[in-house]
Enzyme design. Structure first.
Site, PDB file in Angstrom:
ATOM      1  CB  SER A 192      -0.958   0.008   1.192  1.00  0.00           C
ATOM      2  OG  SER A 192      -0.240   0.032   2.381  1.00  0.00           O
ATOM      3  CG  HIS A 218      -0.497  12.861   2.395  1.00  0.00           C
ATOM      4  ND1 HIS A 218      -1.830  13.122   2.224  1.00  0.00           N
ATOM      5  CD2 HIS A 218      -0.422  11.732   3.124  1.00  0.00           C
ATOM      6  CE1 HIS A 218      -2.543  12.181   2.841  1.00  0.00           C
ATOM      7  NE2 HIS A 218      -1.720  11.320   3.391  1.00  0.00           N
ATOM      8  CG  HIS A 274      -4.974   4.882  -1.099  1.00  0.00           C
ATOM      9  ND1 HIS A 274      -6.153   4.231  -1.398  1.00  0.00           N
ATOM     10  CD2 HIS A 274      -4.301   4.079  -0.234  1.00  0.00           C
ATOM     11  CE1 HIS A 274      -6.181   3.082  -0.730  1.00  0.00           C
ATOM     12  NE2 HIS A 274      -5.088   2.961  -0.027  1.00  0.00           N
ATOM     13  CG  ASN A 297      -4.219  -2.101  -0.637  1.00  0.00           C
ATOM     14  OD1 ASN A 297      -5.293  -2.698  -0.633  1.00  0.00           O
ATOM     15  ND2 ASN A 297      -3.139  -2.575  -0.060  1.00  0.00           N
ATOM     16  CB  THR A 298      -2.521  -4.710  -5.240  1.00  0.00           C
ATOM     17  OG1 THR A 298      -1.136  -4.383  -5.199  1.00  0.00           O
ATOM     18  CG2 THR A 298      -3.190  -3.959  -6.365  1.00  0.00           C
ATOM     19  NE  ARG A 299      -7.656  -5.846   0.164  1.00  0.00           N
ATOM     20  CZ  ARG A 299      -8.084  -4.715  -0.415  1.00  0.00           C
ATOM     21  NH1 ARG A 299      -7.245  -3.732  -0.693  1.00  0.00           N
ATOM     22  NH2 ARG A 299      -9.354  -4.566  -0.729  1.00  0.00           N
ATOM     23  CG  HIS A 331     -11.825   8.505 -13.484  1.00  0.00           C
ATOM     24  ND1 HIS A 331     -12.317   7.443 -12.766  1.00  0.00           N
ATOM     25  CD2 HIS A 331     -11.740   9.517 -12.598  1.00  0.00           C
ATOM     26  CE1 HIS A 331     -12.550   7.809 -11.517  1.00  0.00           C
ATOM     27  NE2 HIS A 331     -12.208   9.075 -11.379  1.00  0.00           N
ATOM     28  CG  HIS A 375     -18.842  12.252   9.017  1.00  0.00           C
ATOM     29  ND1 HIS A 375     -17.958  11.212   8.851  1.00  0.00           N
ATOM     30  CD2 HIS A 375     -18.077  13.354   9.052  1.00  0.00           C
ATOM     31  CE1 HIS A 375     -16.721  11.685   8.808  1.00  0.00           C
ATOM     32  NE2 HIS A 375     -16.760  12.972   8.928  1.00  0.00           N
TER      33      HIS A 375
END
Lengths: 283, 283
Positions: B108, B112, B122, B124-126, B155, B184
């Site tokens: 991951s 910034h 950001h 991530n691969t898992r 995109h 929220h």
């Protein structure tokens, strides 16, 4: 029973409204006095109202002061809300299985100080009614610099208010340490204080205790500020304060029940996140 | 079956290790090149190892670079862990009811940027093995300033890598928007990207896809940086970036599954919080 409950709501609601104004007044005076001494521009509290989507479900008002000479950011929040708990949230709340309606009123305060030698303080008292009813609350203190005398002063005063009301300071202190544990770091948020919840036995005595904790909060905070407000600080001490604030953010977003209660009951985002510091750093 | 699973773990583990080194190399080169052009001191990645309490449960290594000329903070994390899920956590994970053991390996990255005109990225691969096994991952982009062309560029490239692997860009984009919703606030964390999970049908094809997403992540990030690294910014734009980072913190601590997975499986705090920005502000 129903009538007495209405009176209890009324009285606690009025107390919380009074306490909010009193805290704002005292903190504003501190800010004015200090700014004048330092010949600085004076920062003032701003007052904001908010209502739930359906205004009959209540709302609140909060005061917030930013970029002061004492306070980097301080929020004083009072809200009275009611409604129905969401399906997936009610199991967390006593008395909410039978009856999903709730009524809750309370005051909460978080003060993040400009001077990193003065600790951040947090205070909350609340009265909650589901099919049960109870008082809860507490206060805790988060320094970014170690000061054993300060820690003693805080705990001496909190012990006093507990003793005066025949409440167990020892238990409430322990509860506070457990509650404000930043689990993933294995450290507490600050130097603790008191935390209590589900006080439901003797309404009169509990109401008195809750009022006394509110008054003590004002007294203790004023002492903490007055002792250290003229002390100078280094850039490194300010940096340490920002890192400490990062952990404060971690606690509030990962663990704090008040934050979860607010987000789960359609509370006002700005009022809920009033507790977040104005800024934070991660190492 | 058992043997092929061991090989799958081996191959994915090796890929993730390679990808980590590759990302670090590429980002370090960007940092060196730009710092030289700007005649600034060069910041370097630091490498850290960590192990779980019981080292046979695995651990990881992460690279972190701070206070760079391109990156305010970038972390590149690779870990391989195994163990037993805690009682209260296992119901969240497919295949963990029958059998509470898990094995997981992944990479991951969170970057910034110093320049508020360049978005945070950001990735991530898992690969996760319980009584089931699957690939997951994605990448998403968080600008603090609106730029429609940039959004299109991101995109377009993500669509390409999905199409090349016969995966549904449309579904993965939607999944990403849903996942990175800051509930929220009723707003997404950034401009989205792709997010996928539970890819368990054709191991070879999924592995290829996961590798391609890794390569695309490097390409896209380099493009984003190279397009804007020489642009000047205002103090206000930097402030907006810090406020945006505050929301990033809210998302990661309140909602992110990776953060919860790490905290619930005894991961390394610094590696988990690598994703947090170096600093943040709340209005």
């Amino acid at each position: 029973m129903k009538i007495s409950q209405e009176i209890e709501k009324k009285l606690t609601g009025q107390w919380f409204a009074f306490l909010q104004e009193k805290i704002v007044e005292e903190f504003q005076n501190l800010e004015i006095e200090f700014s004048k001494k330092k010949k600085n521009k004076i920062s003032y509290f701003k007052k904001k109202f908010w209502e739930k989507k359906d205004p009959k479900d209540g709302g609140g008002q909060y005061y917030i002061l930013r970029n002061g000479q004492i306070f980097d950011k301080v929020g004083v929040n009072h809200s009275t809300v009611e409604g129905m708990f969401q399906q997936n949230y009610k199991s967390n709340i006593p008395g909410a299985k039978k009856n999903q309606t709730y009524w809750a009123s309370g005051v909460s305060v978080v003060a993040h100080m400009k001077n990193p030698k003065i600790p951040a303080v947090h205070f909350n008292t609340r009265f909650v009614v589901t099919s049960k009813k109870w008082f809860g609350g507490g206060m805790d203190v988060t320094p970014s610099l170690k000061d054993l005398n300060e820690k003693k002063l805080v705990h001496k005063n909190l012990k006093l208010v507990c003793n005066n009301n025949k409440k167990s300071y020892k238990n409430y202190k322990k509860w506070c340490d457990n509650y404000f544990l930043i689990k993933h770091r294995g450290e507490t948020r600050g130097i603790g204080g008191i935390f209590f919840d589900y006080l439901n036995k003797d309404w009169e005595k509990n109401f008195k205790f809750v009022r006394d904790v509110g008054i003590s909060f004002i007294d203790i905070t004023k002492m903490l500020i007055q002792k250290k407000r003229f002390l100078k600080w280094t850039k490194k001490q300010k940096q340490n304060q920002l890192v400490k604030r990062g952990k404060y953010v971690e606690f509030n977003l990962l663990y704090d029940r008040g934050t979860k209660f607010g987000l789960n009951t359609g509370g006002n985002i700005d009022a809920i996140f009033m507790s977040l510091p104005p800024d934070a750093k991660w190492k």
